[in-house]
Scaffold this active site. Structure first.
Site, mmCIF file in Angstrom:
data_model
loop_
_atom_site.group_PDB
_atom_site.id
_atom_site.type_symbol
_atom_site.label_atom_id
_atom_site.label_comp_id
_atom_site.label_asym_id
_atom_site.label_seq_id
_atom_site.Cartn_x
_atom_site.Cartn_y
_atom_site.Cartn_z
ATOM 1 N N TYR A 31 0.745 -1.221 -0.095
ATOM 2 C CA TYR A 31 -0.128 -0.035 0.054
ATOM 3 C C TYR A 31 0.982 1.164 -0.084
ATOM 4 O O TYR A 31 0.661 2.264 -0.920
ATOM 5 C CB TYR A 31 -1.069 -0.111 1.148
ATOM 6 C CG TYR A 31 -1.536 1.234 1.453
ATOM 7 C CD1 TYR A 31 -3.059 1.534 0.496
ATOM 8 C CD2 TYR A 31 -1.159 2.317 2.308
ATOM 9 C CE1 TYR A 31 -3.266 2.652 0.868
ATOM 10 C CE2 TYR A 31 -1.956 3.338 2.650
ATOM 11 C CZ TYR A 31 -3.037 3.750 1.660
ATOM 12 O OH TYR A 31 -3.466 4.876 2.002
ATOM 13 N N GLU A 53 -11.229 6.866 5.389
ATOM 14 C CA GLU A 53 -10.688 7.529 6.597
ATOM 15 C C GLU A 53 -11.528 7.816 7.614
ATOM 16 O O GLU A 53 -11.416 7.884 8.820
ATOM 17 C CB GLU A 53 -10.101 8.656 5.912
ATOM 18 C CG GLU A 53 -9.066 8.710 4.973
ATOM 19 C CD GLU A 53 -7.934 8.357 5.631
ATOM 20 O OE1 GLU A 53 -7.690 8.220 6.894
ATOM 21 O OE2 GLU A 53 -6.722 8.203 4.758
ATOM 22 N N TRP A 61 -4.837 2.737 10.769
ATOM 23 C CA TRP A 61 -4.985 2.441 9.150
ATOM 24 C C TRP A 61 -4.873 1.019 8.747
ATOM 25 O O TRP A 61 -5.640 0.365 8.071
ATOM 26 C CB TRP A 61 -4.049 3.218 8.437
ATOM 27 C CG TRP A 61 -4.158 3.023 7.060
ATOM 28 C CD1 TRP A 61 -3.318 2.570 6.090
ATOM 29 C CD2 TRP A 61 -5.276 3.196 6.116
ATOM 30 N NE1 TRP A 61 -3.753 2.362 4.720
ATOM 31 C CE2 TRP A 61 -5.078 2.634 4.916
ATOM 32 C CE3 TRP A 61 -6.713 3.435 6.394
ATOM 33 C CZ2 TRP A 61 -6.224 2.605 3.814
ATOM 34 C CZ3 TRP A 61 -7.678 3.551 5.259
ATOM 35 C CH2 TRP A 61 -7.325 3.066 3.974
#
Length: 210
Positions: A31, A53, A61
């Protein structure tokens, strides 16, 4: 400018220090290497990231990234035209989905934001055109990447989205969004991906210009 403190994984290529939070997680590193900071002009991807988000608020995350495919399945691939049609029964269905974060407020926010996104696209032409209007001027960026948790641009974006009725779009959340979607190149100095992002941004035409 001097090199920042970096993370050095087994492959020997220096990355942003935050990659160390998931050392050994190949998906997390991928990522970082192929998504984070590269400029995005696709409305669906932008909407997806705004939603994810929001779900990340209070969580890591890594947790959200590991659930991303489940989120995509749950929210119709983040097709906001479809999600805007979700109703109370969909909320209850999603609250039973163990693959996602089962937070009623955040689930309802995604549906609300999909409805607001349709309004915004009708007005602006595309979500991308709207979002990229908030790209910071280079002179407004700090000398050292990753030095901020929010910025003038993220505060402006947050304020405008809230005025339009969006939810879970605070200035810190919007700064993480701006970083990840490539409105700034916030890869650390010395990170192997920083130059790749610089070149991608150089070749990128901002949708705000269309």
């Amino acid at each position: 400018m001097t090199q920042q403190t970096l993370y050095l994984p087994p492959d020997g290529w220096p990355r942003c220090r935050w990659c160390a939070a998931a050392a050994g997680d190949e998906g997390y590193l991928r990522y970082h290497d192929t998504e984070w900071g590269f400029p995005v002009a696709a409305d669906r991807r932008l909407f997806e990231k705004l939603c994810l988000e929001g779900f990340q608020s209070g969580l890591s995350w890594r947790t959200i990234l590991n659930k991303r495919e489940a989120f995509r399945a749950a929210f119709a691939g983040f097709d906001f035209a479809q999600v805007a049609q979700f109703g109370a029964s969909d909320v209850e269905r999603l609250l039973q989905d163990a693959g996602i974060v089962r937070h009623r407020g955040k689930i309802e926010a995604v549906i609300n934001n999909a409805q607001r996104c349709l309004e915004l696209v009708a007005e602006q032409g595309s979500l991308a055109r709207y979002i990229w209007r908030f790209e910071p001027h280079p002179a407004d960026l700090p000398e050292t990447p990753q030095a901020l948790t929010e910025s003038e641009a993220s505060r402006a974006l947050s304020k405008d989205l809230k005025k339009r009725g969006w939810k879970f779009v605070g200035p810190t959340t919007m700064y993480a969004f701006i970083q990840s979607m490539g409105l700034v190149n916030d890869h650390a100095l010395g990170c192997v991906t920083r130059e790749q992002v610089r070149l991608a941004r150089q070749a990128f035409r901002s949708p705000a210009l269309d």
